[in-house]
Scaffold this motif. Structure first.
Motif, PDB file in Angstrom:
ATOM      1  N   VAL A 119     -11.030  -9.026 -36.316  1.00 56.24           N
ATOM      2  CA  VAL A 119     -12.577  -9.782 -36.951  1.00 56.24           C
ATOM      3  C   VAL A 119     -12.165 -11.169 -37.911  1.00 56.24           C
ATOM      4  N   ARG A 120     -12.082 -11.992 -37.272  1.00 56.72           N
ATOM      5  CA  ARG A 120     -11.882 -13.417 -38.015  1.00 56.72           C
ATOM      6  C   ARG A 120     -12.803 -13.850 -39.535  1.00 56.72           C
ATOM      7  N   ASN A 121     -12.526 -13.737 -40.092  1.00 56.35           N
ATOM      8  CA  ASN A 121     -13.353 -14.508 -41.293  1.00 56.35           C
ATOM      9  C   ASN A 121     -14.615 -15.403 -40.742  1.00 56.35           C
ATOM     10  N   GLY A 122     -15.642 -15.249 -41.619  1.00 61.37           N
ATOM     11  CA  GLY A 122     -17.035 -16.293 -41.638  1.00 61.37           C
ATOM     12  C   GLY A 122     -16.744 -17.280 -42.538  1.00 61.37           C
ATOM     13  N   VAL A 123     -16.953 -18.313 -42.466  1.00 60.15           N
ATOM     14  CA  VAL A 123     -17.314 -19.345 -43.885  1.00 60.15           C
ATOM     15  C   VAL A 123     -18.373 -20.387 -43.284  1.00 60.15           C
ATOM     16  N   LEU A 241      -9.434 -22.701 -45.057  1.00 66.86           N
ATOM     17  CA  LEU A 241     -10.249 -22.960 -44.758  1.00 66.86           C
ATOM     18  C   LEU A 241     -11.090 -24.335 -45.075  1.00 66.86           C
ATOM     19  N   GLU A 242     -11.233 -23.974 -46.141  1.00 73.58           N
ATOM     20  CA  GLU A 242     -11.695 -25.182 -47.070  1.00 73.58           C
ATOM     21  C   GLU A 242     -11.260 -26.420 -47.183  1.00 73.58           C
ATOM     22  N   ALA A 243      -9.965 -26.302 -47.155  1.00 72.26           N
ATOM     23  CA  ALA A 243      -8.888 -27.867 -47.317  1.00 72.26           C
ATOM     24  C   ALA A 243      -9.238 -28.379 -45.802  1.00 72.26           C
ATOM     25  N   ALA A 261      -4.640 -19.895 -39.601  1.00 68.07           N
ATOM     26  CA  ALA A 261      -5.549 -20.487 -39.634  1.00 68.07           C
ATOM     27  C   ALA A 261      -5.716 -21.726 -40.123  1.00 68.07           C
ATOM     28  N   VAL A 262      -4.307 -22.645 -39.402  1.00 69.62           N
ATOM     29  CA  VAL A 262      -4.476 -23.958 -38.884  1.00 69.62           C
ATOM     30  C   VAL A 262      -4.028 -24.268 -37.866  1.00 69.62           C
ATOM     31  N   VAL A 263      -4.213 -25.394 -37.113  1.00 65.50           N
ATOM     32  CA  VAL A 263      -3.903 -25.921 -35.980  1.00 65.50           C
ATOM     33  C   VAL A 263      -2.383 -26.985 -36.634  1.00 65.50           C
ATOM     34  N   ASP A 264      -1.175 -25.573 -35.950  1.00 65.21           N
ATOM     35  CA  ASP A 264      -0.021 -26.368 -36.409  1.00 65.21           C
ATOM     36  C   ASP A 264       0.234 -27.536 -35.756  1.00 65.21           C
ATOM     37  N   GLY A 265       0.751 -28.855 -36.485  1.00 69.47           N
ATOM     38  CA  GLY A 265       0.150 -30.180 -35.264  1.00 69.47           C
ATOM     39  C   GLY A 265      -0.387 -31.024 -35.449  1.00 69.47           C
ATOM     40  N   THR A 298     -11.052 -35.678 -38.309  1.00 66.61           N
ATOM     41  CA  THR A 298     -11.677 -34.734 -37.394  1.00 66.61           C
ATOM     42  C   THR A 298     -11.792 -33.597 -36.710  1.00 66.61           C
ATOM     43  N   GLU A 299     -10.216 -33.268 -37.086  1.00 68.09           N
ATOM     44  CA  GLU A 299     -10.220 -31.620 -36.195  1.00 68.09           C
ATOM     45  C   GLU A 299     -10.248 -30.463 -36.996  1.00 68.09           C
ATOM     46  N   GLY A 300      -9.847 -30.750 -39.154  1.00 64.28           N
ATOM     47  CA  GLY A 300     -10.024 -29.566 -39.229  1.00 64.28           C
ATOM     48  C   GLY A 300     -11.201 -29.284 -39.829  1.00 64.28           C
ATOM     49  N   PRO A 301     -12.362 -30.213 -40.221  1.00 60.44           N
ATOM     50  CA  PRO A 301     -13.421 -29.658 -39.842  1.00 60.44           C
ATOM     51  C   PRO A 301     -14.179 -28.612 -38.133  1.00 60.44           C
ATOM     52  N   ALA A 302     -13.962 -29.344 -37.296  1.00 60.80           N
ATOM     53  CA  ALA A 302     -14.222 -28.421 -35.950  1.00 60.80           C
ATOM     54  C   ALA A 302     -13.946 -27.123 -36.218  1.00 60.80           C
ATOM     55  N   PHE A 303     -12.596 -27.571 -35.791  1.00 60.17           N
ATOM     56  CA  PHE A 303     -11.351 -25.869 -36.313  1.00 60.17           C
ATOM     57  C   PHE A 303     -12.159 -25.306 -37.005  1.00 60.17           C
ATOM     58  N   VAL A 304     -12.686 -25.206 -38.363  1.00 62.49           N
ATOM     59  CA  VAL A 304     -13.238 -24.212 -38.906  1.00 62.49           C
ATOM     60  C   VAL A 304     -14.476 -23.320 -38.501  1.00 62.49           C
ATOM     61  N   SER A 305     -15.083 -25.372 -37.657  1.00 67.31           N
ATOM     62  CA  SER A 305     -16.607 -23.617 -37.715  1.00 67.31           C
ATOM     63  C   SER A 305     -16.312 -23.197 -36.126  1.00 67.31           C
ATOM     64  N   SER A 306     -15.539 -23.374 -35.434  1.00 63.06           N
ATOM     65  CA  SER A 306     -15.574 -23.235 -33.964  1.00 63.06           C
ATOM     66  C   SER A 306     -14.607 -21.668 -34.131  1.00 63.06           C
ATOM     67  N   THR A 307     -13.990 -21.691 -35.197  1.00 62.65           N
ATOM     68  CA  THR A 307     -12.787 -20.038 -35.387  1.00 62.65           C
ATOM     69  C   THR A 307     -13.552 -19.877 -36.247  1.00 62.65           C
ATOM     70  N   TYR A 308     -13.812 -19.796 -37.285  1.00 63.55           N
ATOM     71  CA  TYR A 308     -14.514 -18.790 -38.779  1.00 63.55           C
ATOM     72  C   TYR A 308     -15.757 -19.814 -38.843  1.00 63.55           C
TER      73      TYR A 308
END
Length: 334
Positions: A119-123, A241-243, A261-265, A298-308
């Motif tokens: 159960v992944r963290n929620g932020v 996640l914050e960064a 916790a990172v989309v590598d690449g 662009t992709e960082g905020p989207a990844f955090v919102s969808s996965t966490y």
């Protein structure tokens, strides 16, 4: 108190037995349908007490790799977890906030990997809390760093598992490749004095800044061009996640759940070694690639919102609570 409960308590270390007994009576009084505990110290106490008190549904949550990797390990953790894991999956759920953590606990306890759910963290970040450019510039001004200077940030406890010496050696390599680069470390801990000595030995005193503890943490990260994490062990590092939510690319070692916790690449780079030359090469590559950094923004905020995202975490937790509440007699352990 039922005889079987007293017999179970008699097998525990006296200090552990006192804590379990207190929680046992609390649960007997309140009669909760679910007990949900977090972190090893609480997991074993609340888990054993809930089992002895006949609580129908028990959730114990790991938040990192198994305790065998850390100085806070206790000799009773393994046997306590083993006893809890012997209970049925309908009665007891073992969960972790990363797949790496779940797999590590399963290996430690000799369990099949599917026994420990993720159960992944929620932020939850609000756009209103996003630091302004003016805020970021004001923090750079306090550090006496010009707006155009590449700034690499780190934020972690100054303790051994975070490998601060590796972070600083990596910074030295980056500084050689990018002579204008500056570095800021946020945090506190027992290794602060040793870190300051390393900075002096590396002749990095004019390049490395200690920023203390800043709240909210996103204010401290906002002026950075890249976030660097060089830990040995991690659960889910919130700083990554914050960064990424701020659109800042990250470089991290593949420590525990950090790589997940990172989309590598895409939003950063995951380095699968503890070699400062390899880590610094990833940092230099990201800083030199404007296209990569724009995409990460662009992709960082989207990844955090969808996965966490918080809503996803709440749904996963409620699903866990709704798996069924078996009947059991008082004091039943399995």
């Amino acid at each position: 108190m039922p005889e079987e409960v007293q017999a179970a308590l008699n097998q525990l270390h006296p200090l552990l037995a006192v804590d379990v007994l207190r929680l046992y009576w609390e649960f007997r009084t309140l009669r909760p349908e679910i007990v949900h505990a977090w972190l090893d110290w609480c997991n074993v106490r609340a888990g054993l007490a809930a089992a002895l008190a006949g609580v129908p549904r028990i959730i114990v949550s790991g938040r990192n790799l198994s305790p065998r990797h850390f100085t806070l390990d206790a000799d009773y953790f393994h046997p306590a977890y083993t006893a809890l894991a012997a209970m049925s999956e309908r009665r007891l759920a073992l969960i972790n906030n990363s797949q790496a953590g779940a797999d590590d606990y399963a290996a430690w306890l000799g369990l099949p990997n599917h026994r420990i759910k993720v159960v992944r963290n929620g932020v939850q970040f609000s756009e209103g809390s996003r630091p302004s450019r003016q805020k970021a510039l004001s923090i750079r001004a306090l550090l006496k760093i010009a707006p155009s200077v590449p700034l690499i940030g780190g934020m972690f406890r100054f303790e051994e598992e975070k490998q601060p010496a590796l972070w600083l050696r990596t910074a030295k390599h980056v500084a050689t490749a990018i002579p204008e680069a500056q570095f800021v470390l946020y945090g506190q801990g027992g290794l602060r004095g040793e870190m300051e000595k390393i900075v002096r030995d590396l002749d990095m005193g004019s390049r490395v800044h200690f920023g203390g503890v800043v709240s909210p943490s996103t204010d401290a990260l906002a002026p950075c061009d890249l976030l660097l994490l060089t830990s040995r062990g991690e659960g889910t590092p919130n700083v990554l996640l914050e960064a990424q939510w701020l659109g800042i690319p990250v470089v991290t070692t593949n420590a525990g759940g950090a790589g997940e916790a990172v989309v590598d690449g895409v939003t950063g780079k995951v380095v699968r070694s503890n070699d400062e030359a390899s880590i610094s090469a990833a940092v230099v590559e990201v800083l030199a690639d404007e296209t990569f950094r724009r995409r990460a923004g662009t992709e960082g905020p989207a990844f955090v919102s969808s996965t966490y995202g918080m809503d996803r975490m709440i749904r996963d937790t409620l699903d866990l609570y709704d798996l069924g509440k078996p009947s059991c007699s008082d004091g039943e352990l399995s």
